[in-house]
Design an enzyme around this catalytic site. Structure first.
Site, mmCIF file in Angstrom:
data_model
loop_
_atom_site.group_PDB
_atom_site.id
_atom_site.type_symbol
_atom_site.label_atom_id
_atom_site.label_comp_id
_atom_site.label_asym_id
_atom_site.label_seq_id
_atom_site.Cartn_x
_atom_site.Cartn_y
_atom_site.Cartn_z
ATOM 1 C CE LYS A 183 -1.915 3.064 1.864
ATOM 2 N NZ LYS A 183 -1.653 4.514 0.984
ATOM 3 N N GLY A 236 6.264 4.907 8.266
ATOM 4 C CA GLY A 236 5.370 6.077 8.337
ATOM 5 C C GLY A 236 5.478 6.976 9.636
ATOM 6 C CB SER A 237 3.276 9.390 11.174
ATOM 7 O OG SER A 237 2.324 8.698 10.893
ATOM 8 C CB THR A 238 5.465 8.075 15.820
ATOM 9 O OG1 THR A 238 6.796 7.732 15.460
ATOM 10 C CG2 THR A 238 5.417 7.271 17.409
ATOM 11 N N GLY A 241 1.999 4.411 13.316
ATOM 12 C CA GLY A 241 2.547 3.260 13.789
ATOM 13 C C GLY A 241 1.859 2.690 15.022
ATOM 14 C CD GLU A 258 12.623 0.943 9.619
ATOM 15 O OE1 GLU A 258 13.292 1.689 10.177
ATOM 16 O OE2 GLU A 258 13.146 -0.561 9.885
ATOM 17 C CB CYS A 292 12.618 8.917 8.624
ATOM 18 S SG CYS A 292 13.810 7.909 7.570
ATOM 19 C CD GLU A 390 9.131 12.897 11.899
ATOM 20 O OE1 GLU A 390 8.088 12.676 11.698
ATOM 21 O OE2 GLU A 390 10.154 12.078 11.553
HETATM 22 P P1 NAD Z 1 1.843 8.442 7.482
HETATM 23 O O1 NAD Z 1 2.102 7.669 8.711
HETATM 24 O O2 NAD Z 1 0.926 9.543 7.352
HETATM 25 O O3 NAD Z 1 1.628 7.376 6.109
HETATM 26 C C1 NAD Z 1 2.385 6.345 5.945
HETATM 27 C C2 NAD Z 1 1.668 5.323 5.295
HETATM 28 O O4 NAD Z 1 0.406 4.957 6.041
HETATM 29 C C3 NAD Z 1 0.834 5.708 4.037
HETATM 30 O O5 NAD Z 1 0.997 4.587 3.021
HETATM 31 C C4 NAD Z 1 -0.521 6.112 4.553
HETATM 32 O O6 NAD Z 1 -1.663 5.918 3.414
HETATM 33 C C5 NAD Z 1 -0.665 4.766 5.362
HETATM 34 N N1 NAD Z 1 -1.763 4.920 6.397
HETATM 35 C C6 NAD Z 1 -2.272 6.148 7.167
HETATM 36 N N2 NAD Z 1 -3.447 5.647 7.851
HETATM 37 C C7 NAD Z 1 -3.369 4.146 7.730
HETATM 38 C C8 NAD Z 1 -4.259 3.421 8.455
HETATM 39 N N3 NAD Z 1 -5.192 3.641 9.394
HETATM 40 N N4 NAD Z 1 -3.873 2.129 8.250
HETATM 41 C C9 NAD Z 1 -3.157 1.642 7.291
HETATM 42 N N5 NAD Z 1 -2.175 2.423 6.715
HETATM 43 C C10 NAD Z 1 -2.519 3.953 6.937
HETATM 44 O O7 NAD Z 1 3.290 8.988 7.139
HETATM 45 P P2 NAD Z 1 3.926 9.907 5.825
HETATM 46 O O8 NAD Z 1 3.446 11.189 6.120
HETATM 47 O O9 NAD Z 1 3.479 9.256 4.510
HETATM 48 O O10 NAD Z 1 5.400 9.856 6.085
HETATM 49 C C11 NAD Z 1 6.114 10.545 6.899
HETATM 50 C C12 NAD Z 1 6.484 10.075 8.110
HETATM 51 O O11 NAD Z 1 7.224 8.790 7.744
HETATM 52 C C13 NAD Z 1 7.380 10.739 9.070
HETATM 53 O O12 NAD Z 1 7.067 10.478 10.509
HETATM 54 C C14 NAD Z 1 8.610 9.992 9.072
HETATM 55 O O13 NAD Z 1 9.613 10.328 9.945
HETATM 56 C C15 NAD Z 1 8.331 8.526 8.745
HETATM 57 N N6 NAD Z 1 9.294 7.884 7.774
HETATM 58 C C16 NAD Z 1 9.773 7.099 8.564
HETATM 59 C C17 NAD Z 1 11.156 6.305 7.960
HETATM 60 C C18 NAD Z 1 11.915 5.328 8.779
HETATM 61 O O14 NAD Z 1 12.673 4.697 8.274
HETATM 62 N N7 NAD Z 1 11.994 5.514 10.168
HETATM 63 C C19 NAD Z 1 11.390 6.615 6.723
HETATM 64 C C20 NAD Z 1 10.573 7.324 6.007
HETATM 65 C C21 NAD Z 1 9.361 8.150 6.806
#
Ligand code: NAD
Length: 494
Positions: A183, A236-238, A241, A258, A292, A390
């Site tokens: 996804k 993605g975001s904490t 997560g 992550e 990130c 962040e």
């Molecule tokens: P996000 O958490 O908003 O979204 C990440 C993914 O999760 C997207 O594909 C989104 O559609 C999906 N998502 C959203 N709601 C969901 C749900 N209820 N169920 C399942 N999936 C869902 O993050 P973002 O804004 O796309 O990315 C930025 C964040 O990602 C920042 O916090 C960044 O630090 C983090 N990040 C971490 C790493 C790492 O390796 N630690 C790498 C890249 C980005």
């Protein structure tokens, strides 16, 4: 290398069970280039039934298909073919990534080429996986520990490095013999969907990789909830997560997480200050600060704080921010308008609290694009949100410290633990800091260095598990222990 905008948005489809499809929904999502404000890509906004169909395909491919059953040699050969095909398409993939993310074209193409290297590493590492035997349990018993593929993996990725982050996960889980439902982020799904064409060309059996596009709360949530999915690898975001952890409690599935970071640069007084200033400027501005592991806190030893701030501001003012399609651009646009406003909101809030603006602090480059000038602040009051959250933009605040112990205490005073960069010529001090700083990745006199050989992941609220390296394949396997009796049985019932 194409340097012009497309005449019309590129139309993509989802990929389920070896076929491209619009899925069961009717809605299309359109991505506008965040640097130009024009539509560049469209894909279906998937519905729950699409995720379910994709999961069923991945389940069947794992339970009955050839992928987990062929030897590692067969899997490795296919992964190498995929790497070659990506390499041939690097410029086109980079162009699409540039338009959807707003990052400079050369950087986007570089990330695709970097991904080729990661695919090749996983292709080779595929053949090294083995289990263990225990021949020391006594005469009677021999024990074997088998390493088996985990099953169906849901892979949820963010918008900042769509193709590279996928490369840090997908070839590893495929090497392990797993199948996947991916996804991608709703705004940057193009290159993940283009990859499916290459997987088909390379001969990947149907159902092994499936991609559903659409909203996270709709198609992504199904992956988290489904008992048919054995593990979810979420980047993605904490905040999301945490949702993944909650959802996984119902189906007790494994999670790889992550998440976010608030990564310290620690500059000691004895550091080569010009080099450190250059590294800090790169680490904070790379990908417009939407990285990130990018440096997002700056700790400088007080005796050199003013001199270092001046050097850094001079570097930051000279970063070339602008049209990502133009040659020479170093930093492109932020992800969208809401994100740009959020980033600038943090700056305004800290100025209201009494912080001093050293450079940047405003929108720049063009009125159509969401560009923010690299921003440096000083005298930000302790307790300000700017120092804790962040921000995910090109914003940094100078925090002076006195002693080594102060530096480590401030660096570790964060809910996150993703990365840290140490700048000093004193190797002993550097090694102490490597040991004591709470972060999954630490750099000394450099920042953002990377390689598929080395594992990556975060401590504390920055995540769980490690991707890449040999560990990156182990993540997607499960151990099974077998005890084998080699002697006639001694009767329990006489
Ligand atoms: P996000 O958490 O908003 O979204 C990440 C993914 O999760 C997207 O594909 C989104 O559609 C999906 N998502 C959203 N709601 C969901 C749900 N209820 N169920 C399942 N999936 C869902 O993050 P973002 O804004 O796309 O990315 C930025 C964040 O990602 C920042 O916090 C960044 O630090 C983090 N990040 C971490 C790493 C790492 O390796 N630690 C790498 C890249 C980005």
């Amino acid at each position: 290398m194409i340097r012009s905008l497309p005449a019309e948005p590129r139309r993509f489809q989802m990929f389920i069970n070896g076929r491209f499809t619009d899925g069961a929904g009717t809605e299309l999502m359109t991505r506008l280039s965040p640097a130009h404000g024009v539509p560049v890509a469209q894909w279906p906004s998937g519905v729950v039934a699409d995720s379910e169909a994709a999961i069923a395909a991945a389940r069947a491919a794992f339970d009955h298909g050839p992928w987990p059953r062929i030897g590692a040699a067969g899997r490795s050969a296919l992964l190498f073919r995929v790497a070659d095909l990506i390499e041939q398409k690097a410029e086109e993939l980079g162009y699409v990534e540039c338009l959807e993310t707003g990052k400079p074209l050369a950087q986007a193409i570089g990330e695709v080429r970097g991904a080729v290297d990661v695919w090749r590493f996983a292709a080779g590492a595929c053949r090294t996986m083995s289990g263990e035997s225990f021949n020391n349990l006594g005469e009677r018993v021999l024990a074997l520990v088998l390493r088996q593929p985990l099953g169906v993996i849901g892979v949820i990725t963010p918008w900042n490095f769509p193709f590279f982050i996928l490369a840090e996960r997908l070839p590893f889980l495929l090497a392990a013999g797993c199948t996947a439902v991916i996804k991608p982020a709703e705004a940057t799904s193009g290159t993940t969907l283009m990859l499916c064409e290459l997987l088909l060309q390379a001969g990947l059996p149907e159902g092994v990789v499936n991609v559903v596009s659409g909203r996270g709360a709709v198609v992504g949530q199904v992956l988290l909830d489904s008992p048919q999915v054995d593990m979810v690898s979420f980047t993605g975001s904490t905040t999301i997560g945490r949702k993944a952890i909650e959802a996984s409690a119902q189906s007790i599935k494994k999670l790889g997480l992550e998440l976010g970071g608030k990564n310290p640069h620690i500059v000691f007084a004895d550091a080569k200050l010009d080099e450190a200033a250059d590294g800090v400027a790169f680490g904070m501005a790379f990908n417009a600060g939407q990285c990130c592991v990018g440096g997002s806190r700056l700790l400088v030893q007080r005796s050199v704080a003013d001199a270092f701030t001046a050097k850094l501001a001079d570097k930051m003012r000279r970063i070339r921010v602008g049209d990502p399609l133009e040659e020479g651009t170093q930093v492109g646009a932020l992800f969208d308008e809401a994100h740009m406003r959020k980033v600038l909101g943090y700056v305004d809030e800290s100025l209201g609290e009494g912080a001093r603006l050293v450079c940047g602090g405003k929108r720049t480059a063009s009125e159509q694009g969401f560009f923010v000038a690299p921003t440096l602040l000083a005298n930000v009051p302790a307790g300000s949100r700017l120092l804790r959250d962040e921000i995910f933009g090109p914003v940094l605040a100078v925090i002076p410290f006195d002693t080594y112990e102060d530096a480590i205490r401030i660096a570790n005073d964060s809910e996150f633990g993703l990365s840290a960069s140490i700048w000093t010529q004193d190797l002993t001090l550097a090694l102490r800091a490597v040991r004591e700083v709470q972060a999954g990745r630490v750099w000394v006199n450099t920042t953002l260095d990377n390689g598929p050989e080395t594992p990556l992941g975060g401590m504390k609220q920055s995540g769980l598990g490690r991707d890449a390296g040999l560990t990156g394949i182990e993540e997607y396997t499960e151990l099974k222990t077998a005890h084998i009796n080699l002697q006639p049985r001694q009767a329990w019932i006489a």
